[in-house]
Design a protein around this motif. Structure first.
Motif, PDB file in Angstrom:
ATOM      1  N   UNK A  97       0.871  -0.950   0.197  1.00  0.00           N
ATOM      2  CA  UNK A  97      -0.083   0.129  -0.055  1.00  0.00           C
ATOM      3  C   UNK A  97       0.878   1.355  -0.107  1.00  0.00           C
ATOM      4  N   UNK A  98       0.221   2.407  -0.216  1.00  0.00           N
ATOM      5  CA  UNK A  98       1.112   3.668  -0.226  1.00  0.00           C
ATOM      6  C   UNK A  98       1.688   3.806   0.937  1.00  0.00           C
ATOM      7  N   UNK A  99       1.301   3.486   2.272  1.00  0.00           N
ATOM      8  CA  UNK A  99       2.225   3.625   3.681  1.00  0.00           C
ATOM      9  C   UNK A  99       3.084   2.642   3.750  1.00  0.00           C
ATOM     10  N   UNK A 100       3.338   1.582   2.885  1.00  0.00           N
ATOM     11  CA  UNK A 100       4.389   0.763   3.051  1.00  0.00           C
ATOM     12  C   UNK A 100       3.901  -0.785   3.499  1.00  0.00           C
ATOM     13  N   UNK A 101       2.598  -0.761   4.018  1.00  0.00           N
ATOM     14  CA  UNK A 101       2.260  -2.145   4.731  1.00  0.00           C
ATOM     15  C   UNK A 101       1.896  -3.147   3.258  1.00  0.00           C
ATOM     16  N   UNK A 102       1.764  -4.368   3.464  1.00  0.00           N
ATOM     17  CA  UNK A 102       1.582  -5.395   2.649  1.00  0.00           C
ATOM     18  C   UNK A 102       0.189  -5.376   2.314  1.00  0.00           C
ATOM     19  N   UNK A 103      -0.315  -5.698   1.038  1.00  0.00           N
ATOM     20  CA  UNK A 103      -1.527  -5.919   0.705  1.00  0.00           C
ATOM     21  C   UNK A 103      -1.814  -7.386   0.918  1.00  0.00           C
ATOM     22  N   UNK A 104      -2.763  -7.600   1.919  1.00  0.00           N
ATOM     23  CA  UNK A 104      -3.163  -9.018   2.108  1.00  0.00           C
ATOM     24  C   UNK A 104      -4.610  -9.281   1.828  1.00  0.00           C
ATOM     25  N   UNK A 105      -4.824 -10.712   1.727  1.00  0.00           N
ATOM     26  CA  UNK A 105      -6.397 -10.947   1.815  1.00  0.00           C
ATOM     27  C   UNK A 105      -6.314 -12.344   2.633  1.00  0.00           C
ATOM     28  N   UNK A 106      -7.866 -12.247   3.195  1.00  0.00           N
ATOM     29  CA  UNK A 106      -8.048 -13.863   4.083  1.00  0.00           C
ATOM     30  C   UNK A 106      -8.650 -14.663   3.427  1.00  0.00           C
ATOM     31  N   UNK A 107      -8.037 -15.967   3.403  1.00  0.00           N
ATOM     32  CA  UNK A 107      -8.899 -17.184   3.020  1.00  0.00           C
ATOM     33  C   UNK A 107      -9.231 -18.013   4.228  1.00  0.00           C
ATOM     34  N   UNK A 108     -10.411 -18.724   4.057  1.00  0.00           N
ATOM     35  CA  UNK A 108     -10.754 -19.481   5.138  1.00  0.00           C
ATOM     36  C   UNK A 108     -11.083 -20.814   4.501  1.00  0.00           C
ATOM     37  N   UNK A 109     -10.913 -21.991   5.450  1.00  0.00           N
ATOM     38  CA  UNK A 109     -10.834 -23.272   4.985  1.00  0.00           C
ATOM     39  C   UNK A 109     -12.177 -23.374   4.383  1.00  0.00           C
ATOM     40  N   UNK A 110     -12.301 -24.266   3.233  1.00  0.00           N
ATOM     41  CA  UNK A 110     -13.811 -24.649   2.881  1.00  0.00           C
ATOM     42  C   UNK A 110     -14.179 -25.820   3.329  1.00  0.00           C
ATOM     43  N   UNK A 111     -13.273 -26.551   3.958  1.00  0.00           N
ATOM     44  CA  UNK A 111     -13.826 -27.839   4.612  1.00  0.00           C
ATOM     45  C   UNK A 111     -14.549 -27.661   5.959  1.00  0.00           C
ATOM     46  N   UNK A 112     -13.981 -26.727   6.886  1.00  0.00           N
ATOM     47  CA  UNK A 112     -14.576 -26.742   8.386  1.00  0.00           C
ATOM     48  C   UNK A 112     -15.221 -25.422   8.281  1.00  0.00           C
ATOM     49  N   UNK A 113     -15.358 -24.674   7.106  1.00  0.00           N
ATOM     50  CA  UNK A 113     -15.891 -23.344   7.056  1.00  0.00           C
ATOM     51  C   UNK A 113     -15.614 -22.235   8.253  1.00  0.00           C
ATOM     52  N   UNK A 114     -14.029 -22.343   8.296  1.00  0.00           N
ATOM     53  CA  UNK A 114     -13.550 -21.340   9.185  1.00  0.00           C
ATOM     54  C   UNK A 114     -13.411 -21.540  10.747  1.00  0.00           C
ATOM     55  N   UNK A 115     -14.000 -22.863  11.034  1.00  0.00           N
ATOM     56  CA  UNK A 115     -14.225 -23.126  12.563  1.00  0.00           C
ATOM     57  C   UNK A 115     -12.712 -23.810  13.050  1.00  0.00           C
ATOM     58  N   UNK A 116     -12.199 -24.433  12.290  1.00  0.00           N
ATOM     59  CA  UNK A 116     -10.847 -25.244  12.688  1.00  0.00           C
ATOM     60  C   UNK A 116     -11.196 -26.555  13.128  1.00  0.00           C
ATOM     61  N   UNK A 117     -12.639 -27.134  13.242  1.00  0.00           N
ATOM     62  CA  UNK A 117     -12.900 -28.466  13.743  1.00  0.00           C
ATOM     63  C   UNK A 117     -13.852 -29.029  12.811  1.00  0.00           C
ATOM     64  N   UNK A 118     -13.916 -30.307  12.688  1.00  0.00           N
ATOM     65  CA  UNK A 118     -14.845 -31.016  12.100  1.00  0.00           C
ATOM     66  C   UNK A 118     -15.873 -31.951  12.766  1.00  0.00           C
ATOM     67  N   UNK A 119     -16.876 -32.260  12.391  1.00  0.00           N
ATOM     68  CA  UNK A 119     -18.078 -33.119  13.202  1.00  0.00           C
ATOM     69  C   UNK A 119     -17.559 -34.407  13.177  1.00  0.00           C
ATOM     70  N   UNK A 120     -17.759 -35.260  13.951  1.00  0.00           N
ATOM     71  CA  UNK A 120     -17.456 -36.554  14.169  1.00  0.00           C
ATOM     72  C   UNK A 120     -18.303 -37.277  12.902  1.00  0.00           C
TER      73      UNK A 120
END
Length: 60
Positions: free
Chosen positions: A28-51
């Protein structure tokens, strides 16, 4: 006496890190890096799966 932790089912695809920030390589103009967030499609951003037993009952 040791405490026993619960055996939680961590997502096998993201290994418990469901949301990550990926840099695009530009800045960016202020020197910070341009990033974007990606979530896991399997657990839909929870980090856990159902038994598997829960998934089998849901499919009936």
């Amino acid at each position: 006496m040791p405490q026993h932790a619960q055996n939680t089912r961590v997502c096998r695809d993201c290994d418990g890190f469901p949301t990550v920030a990926i840099t695009t390589g530009t800045r960016h103009a202020d020197g910070t890096r341009a990033t974007f967030r990606v979530t896991c499609p399997t657990c839909k951003g929870t980090g856990y799966i159902a038994p598997a037993s829960v998934l089998a009952r849901a499919g009936r």
